[in-house]
Scaffold this motif. Structure first.
Motif, short mmCIF file in Angstrom:
data_model
loop_
_atom_site.label_atom_id
_atom_site.label_comp_id
_atom_site.label_asym_id
_atom_site.label_seq_id
_atom_site.Cartn_x
_atom_site.Cartn_y
_atom_site.Cartn_z
N ASP A 51 19.64 26.59 63.74
CA ASP A 51 18.27 26.99 64.08
C ASP A 51 17.41 27.13 62.83
N MET A 52 17.97 27.73 61.78
CA MET A 52 17.23 27.90 60.52
C MET A 52 16.91 26.54 59.89
N ASP A 53 17.88 25.62 59.93
CA ASP A 53 17.64 24.28 59.38
C ASP A 53 16.50 23.59 60.14
N LYS A 54 16.48 23.76 61.45
CA LYS A 54 15.43 23.16 62.28
C LYS A 54 14.07 23.79 61.93
N LEU A 55 14.04 25.11 61.74
CA LEU A 55 12.79 25.79 61.38
C LEU A 55 12.27 25.30 60.02
N VAL A 56 13.18 25.10 59.08
CA VAL A 56 12.77 24.62 57.75
C VAL A 56 12.16 23.22 57.87
N GLU A 57 12.78 22.36 58.68
CA GLU A 57 12.23 21.01 58.88
C GLU A 57 10.85 21.08 59.53
N ASP A 58 10.72 21.95 60.53
CA ASP A 58 9.42 22.10 61.20
C ASP A 58 8.36 22.61 60.23
N MET A 59 8.73 23.54 59.36
CA MET A 59 7.76 24.07 58.39
C MET A 59 7.32 22.99 57.42
N GLU A 60 8.23 22.13 57.02
CA GLU A 60 7.87 21.03 56.12
C GLU A 60 6.87 20.08 56.81
N GLU A 61 7.10 19.80 58.09
CA GLU A 61 6.17 18.95 58.84
C GLU A 61 4.80 19.61 58.95
N ILE A 62 4.79 20.91 59.17
CA ILE A 62 3.52 21.65 59.27
C ILE A 62 2.79 21.62 57.93
N LYS A 63 3.51 21.79 56.84
CA LYS A 63 2.88 21.72 55.51
C LYS A 63 2.23 20.36 55.28
N LYS A 64 2.95 19.29 55.66
CA LYS A 64 2.40 17.95 55.49
C LYS A 64 1.16 17.75 56.35
N SER A 65 1.18 18.29 57.57
CA SER A 65 0.02 18.18 58.45
C SER A 65 -1.18 18.92 57.87
N ILE A 66 -0.95 20.10 57.34
CA ILE A 66 -2.03 20.88 56.75
C ILE A 66 -2.61 20.16 55.54
N GLN A 67 -1.76 19.57 54.71
CA GLN A 67 -2.25 18.81 53.56
C GLN A 67 -3.09 17.63 54.00
N SER A 68 -2.67 16.97 55.07
CA SER A 68 -3.43 15.84 55.60
C SER A 68 -4.79 16.30 56.12
N ILE A 69 -4.82 17.43 56.80
CA ILE A 69 -6.08 17.98 57.32
C ILE A 69 -7.00 18.34 56.16
#
Length: 78
Positions: free
Chosen positions: A23-41
């Motif tokens: 679950d923690m590994d999945k959360l870390v992956e999701d956070m990385e995707e969110i960071k990339k999305s925020i940078q794109s925005i």
């Protein structure tokens, strides 16, 4: 008998830890995707700021030219 119960508890806890780690590994992956999305925005908004500045400048230039042409036509049109 107590040893078997302890071993069973340890196996249960080990299994729980594996699930928590997954679950923690999945959360870390999701956070990385969110960071990339925020940078794109942020990049898109930054580019839009430049576009708005150019649009406002062009609108001001067109307004100034229209004002000058209107003034000239008003004076010479009499």
């Amino acid at each position: 008998m107590e040893e078997i119960e302890t071993a069973r508890e340890l196996a249960t806890h080990a299994n729980d830890i594996k699930h928590l780690q997954a679950d923690m590994d999945k959360l870390v992956e999701d956070m990385e995707e969110i960071k990339k999305s925020i940078q794109s925005i942020q990049k898109t908004l930054s580019e839009a700021k430049g576009g708005w500045k150019a649009l406002i400048w062009a609108g001001g230039a067109v307004s100034a030219i229209t004002g000058i042409v209107g003034f000239i036509m008003g004076h010479w049109g009499k």
